[in-house]
Design a protein around this motif. Structure first.
Motif, PDB file in Angstrom:
ATOM      1  N   LEU A  39      44.876  42.609  38.654  1.00  0.00           N
ATOM      2  CA  LEU A  39      44.394  43.892  38.976  1.00  0.00           C
ATOM      3  C   LEU A  39      44.187  44.147  40.427  1.00  0.00           C
ATOM      4  O   LEU A  39      43.474  43.107  41.046  1.00  0.00           O
ATOM      5  CB  LEU A  39      43.106  43.679  38.143  1.00  0.00           C
ATOM      6  N   VAL A  40      44.593  45.357  40.905  1.00  0.00           N
ATOM      7  CA  VAL A  40      44.464  45.392  42.259  1.00  0.00           C
ATOM      8  C   VAL A  40      43.678  46.569  42.607  1.00  0.00           C
ATOM      9  O   VAL A  40      43.809  47.744  42.161  1.00  0.00           O
ATOM     10  CB  VAL A  40      46.072  45.727  43.056  1.00  0.00           C
ATOM     11  N   LEU A  41      42.580  46.298  43.091  1.00  0.00           N
ATOM     12  CA  LEU A  41      41.429  47.251  43.323  1.00  0.00           C
ATOM     13  C   LEU A  41      41.114  47.735  44.844  1.00  0.00           C
ATOM     14  O   LEU A  41      41.864  47.152  45.603  1.00  0.00           O
ATOM     15  CB  LEU A  41      40.054  47.123  42.722  1.00  0.00           C
ATOM     16  N   ASP A  42      40.318  48.596  44.932  1.00  0.00           N
ATOM     17  CA  ASP A  42      39.727  49.106  46.295  1.00  0.00           C
ATOM     18  C   ASP A  42      40.858  49.581  47.125  1.00  0.00           C
ATOM     19  O   ASP A  42      40.650  49.310  48.445  1.00  0.00           O
ATOM     20  CB  ASP A  42      38.938  47.834  46.946  1.00  0.00           C
ATOM     21  N   ASN A  43      41.905  50.301  46.729  1.00  0.00           N
ATOM     22  CA  ASN A  43      42.823  50.910  47.626  1.00  0.00           C
ATOM     23  C   ASN A  43      43.558  49.819  48.564  1.00  0.00           C
ATOM     24  O   ASN A  43      43.782  50.112  49.777  1.00  0.00           O
ATOM     25  CB  ASN A  43      42.386  51.827  48.588  1.00  0.00           C
ATOM     26  N   VAL A  44      43.560  48.522  48.128  1.00  0.00           N
ATOM     27  CA  VAL A  44      44.588  47.681  48.689  1.00  0.00           C
ATOM     28  C   VAL A  44      45.905  48.065  49.090  1.00  0.00           C
ATOM     29  O   VAL A  44      46.683  48.733  48.335  1.00  0.00           O
ATOM     30  CB  VAL A  44      44.634  46.279  47.952  1.00  0.00           C
ATOM     31  N   LYS A  52      36.451  53.785  41.433  1.00  0.00           N
ATOM     32  CA  LYS A  52      35.228  53.025  41.655  1.00  0.00           C
ATOM     33  C   LYS A  52      34.468  52.620  40.172  1.00  0.00           C
ATOM     34  O   LYS A  52      34.451  53.540  39.464  1.00  0.00           O
ATOM     35  CB  LYS A  52      34.088  53.431  42.421  1.00  0.00           C
ATOM     36  N   MET A  53      34.566  51.150  40.094  1.00  0.00           N
ATOM     37  CA  MET A  53      34.453  50.550  38.642  1.00  0.00           C
ATOM     38  C   MET A  53      33.330  50.080  38.487  1.00  0.00           C
ATOM     39  O   MET A  53      32.844  49.532  39.603  1.00  0.00           O
ATOM     40  CB  MET A  53      35.443  49.668  37.929  1.00  0.00           C
ATOM     41  N   THR A  54      32.221  50.365  37.658  1.00  0.00           N
ATOM     42  CA  THR A  54      30.856  49.670  37.445  1.00  0.00           C
ATOM     43  C   THR A  54      31.179  48.154  36.761  1.00  0.00           C
ATOM     44  O   THR A  54      32.231  47.952  36.432  1.00  0.00           O
ATOM     45  CB  THR A  54      30.161  50.655  36.199  1.00  0.00           C
ATOM     46  N   GLU A  55      30.063  47.437  36.569  1.00  0.00           N
ATOM     47  CA  GLU A  55      30.241  46.223  36.226  1.00  0.00           C
ATOM     48  C   GLU A  55      30.676  46.159  34.739  1.00  0.00           C
ATOM     49  O   GLU A  55      31.638  45.357  34.499  1.00  0.00           O
ATOM     50  CB  GLU A  55      28.954  45.495  36.322  1.00  0.00           C
ATOM     51  N   GLU A  56      30.120  46.898  34.010  1.00  0.00           N
ATOM     52  CA  GLU A  56      30.490  47.065  32.538  1.00  0.00           C
ATOM     53  C   GLU A  56      32.035  47.381  32.468  1.00  0.00           C
ATOM     54  O   GLU A  56      32.677  46.723  31.562  1.00  0.00           O
ATOM     55  CB  GLU A  56      29.553  48.205  32.103  1.00  0.00           C
ATOM     56  N   ALA A  64      34.400  46.773  48.251  1.00  0.00           N
ATOM     57  CA  ALA A  64      33.810  47.826  47.500  1.00  0.00           C
ATOM     58  C   ALA A  64      33.441  47.400  46.201  1.00  0.00           C
ATOM     59  O   ALA A  64      32.128  47.387  45.552  1.00  0.00           O
ATOM     60  CB  ALA A  64      34.534  49.042  47.122  1.00  0.00           C
ATOM     61  N   THR A  65      34.263  46.560  45.323  1.00  0.00           N
ATOM     62  CA  THR A  65      34.026  46.143  44.273  1.00  0.00           C
ATOM     63  C   THR A  65      33.124  44.756  44.287  1.00  0.00           C
ATOM     64  O   THR A  65      33.752  44.058  44.994  1.00  0.00           O
ATOM     65  CB  THR A  65      35.427  46.053  43.421  1.00  0.00           C
ATOM     66  N   LYS A  66      32.167  44.605  43.382  1.00  0.00           N
ATOM     67  CA  LYS A  66      31.433  43.312  43.339  1.00  0.00           C
ATOM     68  C   LYS A  66      32.091  42.462  41.995  1.00  0.00           C
ATOM     69  O   LYS A  66      32.057  42.971  41.207  1.00  0.00           O
ATOM     70  CB  LYS A  66      30.296  43.598  42.993  1.00  0.00           C
ATOM     71  N   ILE A  67      32.464  41.273  42.375  1.00  0.00           N
ATOM     72  CA  ILE A  67      32.696  40.464  41.336  1.00  0.00           C
ATOM     73  C   ILE A  67      31.845  39.434  40.934  1.00  0.00           C
ATOM     74  O   ILE A  67      31.431  38.599  41.694  1.00  0.00           O
ATOM     75  CB  ILE A  67      34.230  39.779  41.693  1.00  0.00           C
ATOM     76  N   THR A  68      31.014  39.824  39.879  1.00  0.00           N
ATOM     77  CA  THR A  68      29.664  39.286  39.802  1.00  0.00           C
ATOM     78  C   THR A  68      29.933  38.175  38.650  1.00  0.00           C
ATOM     79  O   THR A  68      30.933  38.172  37.968  1.00  0.00           O
ATOM     80  CB  THR A  68      28.678  40.498  39.206  1.00  0.00           C
ATOM     81  N   ALA A  69      28.840  37.275  38.412  1.00  0.00           N
ATOM     82  CA  ALA A  69      28.940  36.249  37.249  1.00  0.00           C
ATOM     83  C   ALA A  69      29.308  37.144  36.029  1.00  0.00           C
ATOM     84  O   ALA A  69      30.042  36.301  35.383  1.00  0.00           O
ATOM     85  CB  ALA A  69      27.586  35.636  37.408  1.00  0.00           C
ATOM     86  N   PRO A  70      28.771  38.061  35.550  1.00  0.00           N
ATOM     87  CA  PRO A  70      29.233  38.638  34.096  1.00  0.00           C
ATOM     88  C   PRO A  70      30.574  38.952  34.130  1.00  0.00           C
ATOM     89  O   PRO A  70      31.332  38.746  33.389  1.00  0.00           O
ATOM     90  CB  PRO A  70      28.289  39.669  34.061  1.00  0.00           C
TER      91      PRO A  70
END
Length: 523
Positions: free
Chosen positions: A4-9, A30-34, A51-57
Motif C-alpha cells: 500500500l502506497v500512501l501520502d502522494n509518494v 487522508k485516512m483515519t486510523e480506523e 502525513a499517515t501515522k502507522i500506530t500500534a492498532p
C-alpha cells in the motif's frame, strides 16, 4: 506481494515496485486510523511519508505486514516498538534528502544572519528599513554542530567554504572521523558554549527531547543563534522564546516544531525568529530520491529476500561490512536451525565464536541470523532479523559473541556452543556452506534438506543395519559422513536422505546396538 502506497509518494517508486514484481496499490486520500486498520490486513508492506501515522492498532491489524517504509528520514509517525515486537521491519531513506536538508540549513543560517525574510516582508509592504536589518557575516564565526551524520557533515563542509570554524559533537562519531571532515570534535557542553551558530542534526529520542532548554541556553554565548532543521521537540520552544525575547539569543531559525502542522506559536511574534513549515526535505529531487530508495528496499526485502540497508529497527549495515559477511549469513542461519533441532532441554546460553577473517569485521548481523534460524523451529510467532534478538532476550537466552584471530585450517569459521553441544561451519567457496564439526568430531556435511544425526559407538554392524532400515522403507540415502575421534570410541554418523524418516523408523534405528541417539534434522 502487495504494498500500500500512501501520502502522494512519487510515482517513480510505484514503477520500481511494479517492475520488481510487487503489486502496488496507491491511495492518496487522508485516512483515519480506523480506515487504515480496516484495509491494512491484506498488505505485505506499506509506504508512507509524514502525513499517515502507522500506530500500534494499525500494526496489530496488519496480519500480513512484513515491512513498513518511510519515504524520508524521520519515523516519528511509525510506532517502532510495536513494529519490532510484531517482527515487522521498518526502513527509511536517510540518504535521499541529505542535500535538501543540508541546503535548507544553510539557507536558514544565511537568512538568520542577514535578516532576509524580515527585510523582504517590509520592502513588500513599502518599508525601506535598511538600517534596521544590519546583519552579521558567517566568516570567522563558530558553527557548533550537534550530530555529525550525513547532514551534519555536509553542513560543515559548506560552512567551511564560508570560512566558518566548525566544531561538533556526536556520541556515535570518533574524533578522528570528525577531524577528517574538518570538524573539531568537542564534548557536548563545549560545543554549546562556544558556538556562534548552533545547528542541530540529531533524531528526536528520549535523550534528545528538550535537549536545548533554559539550562543549555544559559551556557550559550550572549547573542548566539540556533538553527533546527532536524526534529521538533529537540528545542524547548517556550525556553527558546524567552531567550530570544530577553536578548540572550540574537535569534533562531526553525524548520520543525514540537507539534506539526502548527500555525500558532509565541515564536511567530518575534521578528528575529525565521520559520518555515518543515521544508527540509521539500525539493523535487529529494522527494523522488527518498521514494526510490524505499521502493528499492521493498523489492530487495520482499522479492529478493535480502537484508535491508536502512532498517530503523535493525542495526544498519555498512556496505563494506555487508560485502564481507553476506556470504556467511545463510551459513549462520543454517547453524541456528541445526542447533535448534539438536538442543535438549532448556537453552539459557549461546556462545558464538568467530574466527579468521570474520574476527576482523562487525558480526552482529551474523549472530542475529543464527538466532533467527535457532528460534524459528521453537516459537509460534514469526521470527525474522528484526525480532530475533528481542525474542531471545524475552526467553532468557544469554548470547555471547567472541572473536579469535586464529585461522586454523579455515579462512573463516563460525563455532556455536548451545548448552554443551558445539557445531561449527565454514564456506567452501563463496556459496557453499558446510558443517565441519559437531562436538569433537570432524565432518563435512552440506546443511541442506533432511539429515539423520546418529551418535554411536565406533564398532562394526552399526552403519549397515541403519542403512538397511532406511533402504527397506524405500527412502534414498543421498550422502553419508562418519566422524570419529579414536577407534572404538564415540562416533557420529550423518546421513542425507531424500525424505524425512517417520518416528517409527527413528525408533527402530534407536534400537540398533551401539546407537546412542537419533535425530531427524530438516534444514
Amino acid at each position: 506481494m502487495k504494498v500500500l502506497v500512501l501520502d502522494n509518494v512519487s510515482e517513480k517508486a510505484v514503477k520500481i515496485l511494479t517492475e520488481g514484481g510487487i503489486e502496488a496499490v496507491v491511495n492518496n486520500d487522508k485516512m483515519t486510523e480506523e480506515e487504515l486498520c480496516n484495509i491494512i490486513g491484506e498488505y505485505d508492506g506499506v509506504i508512507v511519508r509524514s502525513a499517515t501515522k502507522i500506530t500500534a492498532p494499525v500494526i496489530a491489524a496488519g496480519k500480513n505486514l512484513k515491512i513498513i517504509g518511510r519515504a524520508g528520514v524521520g519515523v516519528d509517525n511509525i510506532d517502532i516498538p510495536a513494529a519490532t515486537n510484531a517482527g515487522i521491519l521498518v526502513v527509511n531513506a536517510p540518504d535521499g534528502n541529505t542535500i535538501a536538508a543540508t541546503e535548507q540549513t544553510m539557507a536558514l543560517m544565511l537568512a538568520l544572519a542577514r535578516n532576509l525574510p524580515q527585510a523582504h516582508k517590509d520592502l513588500k509592504e513599502g518599508l525601506w528599513n535598511r538600517k534596521l536589518y544590519t546583519g552579521v557575516e558567517l566568516r570567522n564565526k563558530v558553527l557548533g554542530l550537534i550530530g555529525l551524520g550525513r547532514i551534519g557533515t555536509a553542513v560543515a563542509k559548506r560552512a567551511q567554504a564560508f570560512e566558518m570554524k566548525t566544531i561538533g559533537y556526536d556520541p556515535m562519531v570518533s574524533p578522528e572521523t570528525a577531524a577528517a571532515n574538518g570538524i573539531e570534535f568537542k564534548p557536548l557542553e563545549d560545543v554549546i558554549r562556544e558556538a556562534d551558530f548552533l545547528s542541530l542534526h540529531i533524531p528526536k529520542t528520549k535523550e534528545s527531547l528538550n535537549l536545548i532548554n533554559k539550562d543549555t541556553i544559559a551556557m550559550m554565548k550572549d547573542g548566539a543563534r540556533i538553527i533546527n532543521v532536524a526534529r521538533g521537540g529537540i528545542v524547548n520552544e517556550q525556553d527558546l522564546y524567552e531567550a530570544v525575547k530577553s536578548g540572550k539569543l540574537a535569534g533562531a531559525a526553525l524548520d520543525v516544531f514540537a507539534e506539526e502542522p502548527t500555525t500558532e506559536s509565541p515564536l511567530f511574534e518575534l521578528n528575529n525568529v525565521v520559520v518555515a513549515p518543515h521544508l527540509g526535505a521539500s525539493t523535487k529531487e529529494a522527494q523522488i530520491n527518498v521514494a526510490l530508495d524505499v521502493a528499492e528496499e521493498f523489492v530487495n526485502v520482499l522479492v529478493k529476500g535480502e537484508m535491508a540497508k536502512n532498517a530503523v529497527n535493525l542495526a544498519p549495515i555498512k556496505p563494506d561490512v555487508l560485502a564481507a559477511i553476506k556470504p556467511y549469513l545463510n551459513l549462520a542461519e543454517k547453524l541456528g536451525k541445526f542447533q535448534a533441532q539438536l538442543a535438549a532441554g532448556n537453552v539459557n546460553n549461546v556462545k558464538i565464536t568467530y574466527s579468521g577473517e570474520l574476527a576482523k569485521v562487525e558480526v552482529t548481523p551474523l549472530t542475529t541470523a543464527f538466532l533467527k534460524g535457532f528460534l524459528t523451529p521453537q516459537v509460534e510467532d514469526s521470527v525474522n532479523f528484526v525480532n530475533a534478538p528481542v525474542i531471545a532476550k524475552e526467553r532468557g537466552i544469554v548470547v555471547e559473541e567472541t572473536k579469535s584471530a586464529e585461522e586454523g585450517d579455515y579462512t573463516a569459521l563460525i563455532s556455536v556452543k548451545v548448552n554443551d553441544r558445539v557445531v561449527a561451519g565454514t564456506l567452501f567457496g563463496e556459496d557453499d556452506p558446510r558443517i565441519i564439526q559437531i562436538d569433537q568430531f570432524r565432518i563435512d556435511v552440506v546443511p541442506e534438506g533432511n539429515i539423520l544425526f546418529v551418535p554411536h559407538i565406533d564398532k562394526p554392524k552399526i552403519i549397515g543395519p541403519v542403512a538397511n532400515i532406511i533402504g527397506e522403507n524405500n527412502i534414498n540415502i543421498a550422502g553419508m559422513q562418519v566422524g570419529r575421534k579414536e577407534i572404538g570410541g564415540k562416533a557420529v554418523m550423518m546421513l542425507a536422505v531424500d525424505t524425512p524418516l517417520p518416528d517409527v523408523l527413528l525408533a527402530e534405528i534407536a534400537k540398533v546396538d551401539g546407537v546412542e541417539e537419533v535425530r531427524m534434522i530438516t534444514l
